[in-house]
Write an enzyme that holds these catalytic residues in place. Structure first.
Site, PDB file in Angstrom:
ATOM      1  N   HIS A 264      15.864  53.576  59.640  1.00 30.69           N
ATOM      2  CA  HIS A 264      16.037  54.715  58.726  1.00 30.69           C
ATOM      3  C   HIS A 264      17.487  55.201  58.831  1.00 30.69           C
ATOM      4  O   HIS A 264      18.409  54.429  58.568  1.00 30.69           O
ATOM      5  CB  HIS A 264      14.995  55.791  59.076  1.00 30.69           C
ATOM      6  CG  HIS A 264      14.869  56.946  58.132  1.00 30.69           C
ATOM      7  ND1 HIS A 264      15.337  56.931  56.844  1.00 30.69           N
ATOM      8  CD2 HIS A 264      14.324  58.178  58.307  1.00 30.69           C
ATOM      9  CE1 HIS A 264      15.080  58.098  56.266  1.00 30.69           C
ATOM     10  NE2 HIS A 264      14.468  58.875  57.137  1.00 30.69           N
TER      11      HIS A 264
ATOM     12  N   ASP B 117      23.265  53.184  53.119  1.00 31.39           N
ATOM     13  CA  ASP B 117      24.010  53.046  54.377  1.00 31.39           C
ATOM     14  C   ASP B 117      25.044  51.939  54.380  1.00 31.39           C
ATOM     15  O   ASP B 117      25.859  51.843  55.294  1.00 31.39           O
ATOM     16  CB  ASP B 117      23.018  52.801  55.522  1.00 31.39           C
ATOM     17  CG  ASP B 117      22.075  53.978  55.676  1.00 31.39           C
ATOM     18  OD1 ASP B 117      20.862  53.755  55.801  1.00 31.39           O
ATOM     19  OD2 ASP B 117      22.567  55.128  55.629  1.00 31.39           O
TER      20      ASP B 117
ATOM     21  N   SER C 122      11.918  60.678  57.484  1.00 32.73           N
ATOM     22  CA  SER C 122      12.392  61.976  57.998  1.00 32.73           C
ATOM     23  C   SER C 122      11.786  63.147  57.229  1.00 32.73           C
ATOM     24  O   SER C 122      11.278  64.097  57.840  1.00 32.73           O
ATOM     25  CB  SER C 122      13.918  62.032  57.964  1.00 32.73           C
ATOM     26  OG  SER C 122      14.412  61.683  56.686  1.00 32.73           O
TER      27      SER C 122
ATOM     28  N   ARG D  17      23.325  55.544  45.241  1.00 33.57           N
ATOM     29  CA  ARG D  17      24.133  56.269  46.233  1.00 33.57           C
ATOM     30  C   ARG D  17      25.171  55.326  46.855  1.00 33.57           C
ATOM     31  O   ARG D  17      26.300  55.723  47.136  1.00 33.57           O
ATOM     32  CB  ARG D  17      23.227  56.871  47.311  1.00 33.57           C
ATOM     33  CG  ARG D  17      22.193  57.864  46.788  1.00 33.57           C
ATOM     34  CD  ARG D  17      21.223  58.291  47.870  1.00 33.57           C
ATOM     35  NE  ARG D  17      20.414  57.144  48.315  1.00 33.57           N
ATOM     36  CZ  ARG D  17      19.543  57.220  49.336  1.00 33.57           C
ATOM     37  NH1 ARG D  17      19.395  58.356  50.006  1.00 33.57           N
ATOM     38  NH2 ARG D  17      18.831  56.160  49.694  1.00 33.57           N
TER      39      ARG D  17
ATOM     40  N   HIS E 136      14.961  48.196  50.995  1.00 35.84           N
ATOM     41  CA  HIS E 136      14.424  49.555  50.820  1.00 35.84           C
ATOM     42  C   HIS E 136      12.941  49.476  50.517  1.00 35.84           C
ATOM     43  O   HIS E 136      12.487  48.537  49.873  1.00 35.84           O
ATOM     44  CB  HIS E 136      15.148  50.305  49.688  1.00 35.84           C
ATOM     45  CG  HIS E 136      15.018  51.787  49.784  1.00 35.84           C
ATOM     46  ND1 HIS E 136      13.948  52.463  49.267  1.00 35.84           N
ATOM     47  CD2 HIS E 136      15.797  52.709  50.391  1.00 35.84           C
ATOM     48  CE1 HIS E 136      14.089  53.750  49.524  1.00 35.84           C
ATOM     49  NE2 HIS E 136      15.184  53.931  50.199  1.00 35.84           N
TER      50      HIS E 136
HETATM   51  N1  NMX Z   1      17.372  42.297  56.661  1.00 33.49           N
HETATM   52  C1  NMX Z   1      16.476  41.424  57.155  1.00 33.49           C
HETATM   53  N2  NMX Z   1      15.148  41.464  56.915  1.00 33.49           N
HETATM   54  C2  NMX Z   1      14.722  42.469  56.108  1.00 33.49           C
HETATM   55  C3  NMX Z   1      15.588  43.410  55.543  1.00 33.49           C
HETATM   56  C4  NMX Z   1      16.969  43.300  55.851  1.00 33.49           C
HETATM   57  N3  NMX Z   1      17.865  44.171  55.376  1.00 33.49           N
HETATM   58  N4  NMX Z   1      14.851  44.281  54.795  1.00 33.49           N
HETATM   59  C5  NMX Z   1      13.572  43.883  54.907  1.00 33.49           C
HETATM   60  N5  NMX Z   1      13.494  42.792  55.698  1.00 33.49           N
HETATM   61  C6  NMX Z   1      12.287  42.105  56.121  1.00 33.49           C
HETATM   62  C7  NMX Z   1      11.360  43.036  56.856  1.00 33.49           C
HETATM   63  O1  NMX Z   1      11.795  43.189  58.189  1.00 33.49           O
HETATM   64  C8  NMX Z   1      10.046  42.280  56.724  1.00 33.49           C
HETATM   65  O2  NMX Z   1      10.105  41.193  57.617  1.00 33.49           O
HETATM   66  P1  NMX Z   1       8.783  40.823  58.533  1.00 33.49           P
HETATM   67  O3  NMX Z   1       7.690  40.567  57.540  1.00 33.49           O
HETATM   68  O4  NMX Z   1       9.210  39.608  59.289  1.00 33.49           O
HETATM   69  O5  NMX Z   1       8.535  42.007  59.407  1.00 33.49           O
HETATM   70  C9  NMX Z   1      10.144  41.719  55.306  1.00 33.49           C
HETATM   71  O6  NMX Z   1      11.544  41.678  54.982  1.00 33.49           O
HETATM   72  C10 NMX Z   1       9.427  42.577  54.275  1.00 33.49           C
HETATM   73  O7  NMX Z   1       9.951  43.894  54.401  1.00 33.49           O
HETATM   74  P2  NMX Z   1      10.202  44.752  53.050  1.00 33.49           P
HETATM   75  O8  NMX Z   1       8.889  45.035  52.440  1.00 33.49           O
HETATM   76  O9  NMX Z   1      11.246  44.090  52.240  1.00 33.49           O
HETATM   77  O10 NMX Z   1      10.883  46.081  53.618  1.00 33.49           O
HETATM   78  P3  NMX Z   1      10.144  47.407  54.167  1.00 33.49           P
HETATM   79  O11 NMX Z   1       9.747  48.239  53.008  1.00 33.49           O
HETATM   80  O12 NMX Z   1       9.109  47.020  55.171  1.00 33.49           O
HETATM   81  O13 NMX Z   1      11.329  48.107  54.979  1.00 33.49           O
HETATM   82  C11 NMX Z   1      13.570  48.838  55.255  1.00 33.49           C
HETATM   83  C12 NMX Z   1      12.400  48.781  54.278  1.00 33.49           C
HETATM   84  C13 NMX Z   1      14.680  49.718  54.671  1.00 33.49           C
HETATM   85  C14 NMX Z   1      13.085  49.450  56.592  1.00 33.49           C
HETATM   86  C15 NMX Z   1      14.073  47.400  55.467  1.00 33.49           C
HETATM   87  O14 NMX Z   1      14.618  46.960  54.234  1.00 33.49           O
HETATM   88  C16 NMX Z   1      15.114  47.275  56.564  1.00 33.49           C
HETATM   89  O15 NMX Z   1      14.777  47.160  57.733  1.00 33.49           O
HETATM   90  N6  NMX Z   1      16.440  47.337  56.183  1.00 33.49           N
HETATM   91  C17 NMX Z   1      17.496  47.257  57.176  1.00 33.49           C
HETATM   92  C18 NMX Z   1      17.663  48.612  57.871  1.00 33.49           C
HETATM   93  C19 NMX Z   1      18.225  49.628  56.884  1.00 33.49           C
HETATM   94  O16 NMX Z   1      19.186  49.397  56.176  1.00 33.49           O
HETATM   95  N7  NMX Z   1      17.591  50.819  56.856  1.00 33.49           N
HETATM   96  C20 NMX Z   1      18.093  51.944  56.070  1.00 33.49           C
HETATM   97  C21 NMX Z   1      17.215  52.297  54.908  1.00 33.49           C
HETATM   98  C22 NMX Z   1      17.780  53.498  54.160  1.00 33.49           C
HETATM   99  N8  NMX Z   1      17.848  54.706  54.992  1.00 33.49           N
HETATM  100  O17 NMX Z   1      18.908  55.282  55.123  1.00 33.49           O
HETATM  101  O18 NMX Z   1      16.817  55.053  55.585  1.00 33.49           O
HETATM  102  C1  MLT Z   2      16.418  57.881  52.572  1.00 35.95           C
HETATM  103  O1  MLT Z   2      17.407  58.333  51.950  1.00 35.95           O
HETATM  104  O2  MLT Z   2      15.560  58.590  53.145  1.00 35.95           O
HETATM  105  C2  MLT Z   2      16.309  56.397  52.722  1.00 35.95           C
HETATM  106  O3  MLT Z   2      16.796  55.724  51.595  1.00 35.95           O
HETATM  107  C3  MLT Z   2      14.950  55.900  53.149  1.00 35.95           C
HETATM  108  C4  MLT Z   2      13.830  56.065  52.176  1.00 35.95           C
HETATM  109  O4  MLT Z   2      14.001  56.618  51.069  1.00 35.95           O
HETATM  110  O5  MLT Z   2      12.731  55.628  52.573  1.00 35.95           O
END
Ligand code: NMX
Ligand code: MLT
Length: 428
Positions: A262, A365, A232, A317, A308
């Site tokens: 996100h 979250d 964002s 947080r 993350h």
């Molecule tokens: N549950 C299941 N699989 C996950 C999760 C999770 N919570 N987090 C990461 N993975 C998977 C990811 O999908 C990827 O799988 P694939 O190779 O099959 O595509 C693998 O683990 C490697 O990903 P990472 O490098 O660990 O994570 P990345 O940096 O790509 O993504 C997030 C970070 C935050 C997008 C990811 O952890 C996620 O999707 N979390 C769940 C959604 C979430 O809680 N988002 C909020 C983040 C904070 N915010 O407010 O923005």
């Molecule tokens: C945020 O607060 O923007 C989330 O934790 C996602 C991020 O830092 O990438």
């Protein structure tokens, strides 16, 4: 000149001197290499931009200036905006002046409500928030000054004006969206005797319990900024770097925040917890819950609220929200399930598919929705609007400082597979 504007001006002078010194020491020094995996993998870990509002340490979380999350989490959001944009907390007089400025600019034009009421009844609240901001773009003083040929050195001053006008209107806009989308459509008037988060709590019209107002304050503090690379903030920054005014840039940032990976994870977490409650009961057996979580993962879905891109520990947080819950709603069923997930999910993610998840720990979250639910804000589609109200502080501060430092349009280079293959061949 207001204390805030003076504070930003002084901060810009300090930052510019630092940058001049950095450039003198090593403008051409390499700080990061980019490998092919990163080009195709979301630029994860690539150090590619400077942002002086906040920093996220993978092992200690969010810093705003020199302050850790724990050190700033008891502040008011207005104090946080001061810190983000000036590098310092305001004194009492400056804070009161800032709050008075926000109160004077809080009125929302009637056409905004006309636009929002014209939307389909099932429009997502984040669409309404982004559209509500964008519908006021014609009010931008930056755009009018740019069209009149203002000097580049004045850009930040007009963006500060736009920021004040946008921030001032957010509690009423969010409150009105909630009342139109989920309530009787009656708008609760702004109360000038209340501060920014107090007015948000008031205009939602959900709960006049002091605990809810305290939660709104904490909520608006904890979601304000998370360095420059999150979807964002980065989106907002890229858009504003083209000199699209802050109404465009804030709306764009909110559109990024509306993604399930996100900011929308905010709502998806509570949906997940309510589904567990409905299917497994208020106090599910640990083994049954483990099996449920594995089913979710094996079906190809993520566990919302965990993981993350930068953090490699439990998000401070999250901890701040959990501490709030322990004090104010420890017996709430959703809070108890969220706590139980915290005791189970990291271990599962750590070992799932040879530990493919880089960060198995909870992010911001994983707990916040349970607290909102406790105070009667049950419409979880609305939760990311609250995240967005807070994050607009980071959008505005980052863009004001970037403009004040004369940062240019952001335009990295993309390449094709063909180019990459030729690069690999050349390397042998
Ligand atoms: N549950 C299941 N699989 C996950 C999760 C999770 N919570 N987090 C990461 N993975 C998977 C990811 O999908 C990827 O799988 P694939 O190779 O099959 O595509 C693998 O683990 C490697 O990903 P990472 O490098 O660990 O994570 P990345 O940096 O790509 O993504 C997030 C970070 C935050 C997008 C990811 O952890 C996620 O999707 N979390 C769940 C959604 C979430 O809680 N988002 C909020 C983040 C904070 N915010 O407010 O923005
Ligand atoms: C945020 O607060 O923007 C989330 O934790 C996602 C991020 O830092 O990438």
């Amino acid at each position: 000149m207001t204390d805030l504007k003076k504070g930003i001006q002084n901060h810009l002078l300090e930052l510019q001197l630092e940058i001049d010194d950095i450039f003198a020491k090593g403008r051409d020094s390499v700080v990061s290499e980019v490998n092919i995996g990163q080009i195709y993998g979301g630029m994860r870990g690539v150090v590619a931009l400077a942002c002086n509002t906040s920093y996220v340490d993978p092992y200690s979380g969010l810093y705003i200036g020199e302050y850790t999350t724990d050190e700033f989490s008891n502040k008011l959001p207005e104090e946080i905006f001061f810190l983000l944009s000036t590098g310092k907390f305001p004194d009492k007089k400056s804070l009161l002046n800032f709050q008075s400025e926000l109160n004077q600019r809080a009125q929302i034009p009637q056409y905004v409500w006309d636009v929002l009421r014209s939307l389909p009844k099932d429009t997502h609240p984040m669409t309404m928030l982004s559209l509500g901001i964008l519908s006021m773009e014609n009010e931008s003083v930056f755009k009018k000054a740019y069209q009149k040929g203002m000097k580049k050195s004045d850009y930040w001053k007009y963006s500060l004006e736009d920021s004040m006008n946008i921030l001032a209107k957010l509690p009423a806009l969010a409150g009105g969206i909630y009342r139109i989308r989920f309530g009787d459509g009656h708008l609760i008037p702004h109360d000038p005797s209340l501060d920014w988060s107090g007015n948000l709590a008031h205009m939602l019209g959900v709960n006049d319990d002091k605990g809810f107002a305290d939660l709104m304050r904490l909520y608006l503090v904890l979601h304000c900024d998370h360095e420059g690379g999150n979807v964002s903030a980065f989106t907002s920054r890229v858009v504003n770097s083209a000199l699209s005014d802050l109404y465009y840039a804030v709306s764009a940032g909110l559109n990024g925040l509306a993604g399930p990976l996100h900011g929308l994870a905010n709502q998806e977490c509570l949906r997940f917890i309510l589904e567990i409650h409905d299917k497994l009961g208020a106090d599910p057996d640990e083994q049954v819950l483990r099996a449920y979580i594995l089913d979710v993962l094996n079906s190809g879905h993520v566990i919302p609220g965990y993981g993350h891109a930068v953090l490699r520990v439990t998000d401070p947080r999250f901890t701040a929200f959990m501490n709030f819950g322990e004090t104010n709603c420890a017996t709430n069923p959703c809070f108890k399930i969220a706590k139980k997930l915290f005791s189970i999910v990291p271990d599962i993610l750590m070992h799932y598919k040879e530990g493919k998840v880089a960060n198995p720990w909870p992010n911001v979250d994983a707990m916040s929705g349970s607290l909102l639910n406790h105070y009667g804000v049950n419409e979880f589609d609305f939760y990311t609007v609250l995240f967005g109200v807070s994050r607009v502080m980071g959008f505005c501060a980052q863009n004001i400082l970037a403009q004040g430092l004369g940062q240019p349009i952001i335009r990295p280079k993309s390449v094709t597979n063909k180019w990459v293959l030729e690069r690999l061949r050349a390397k042998g």
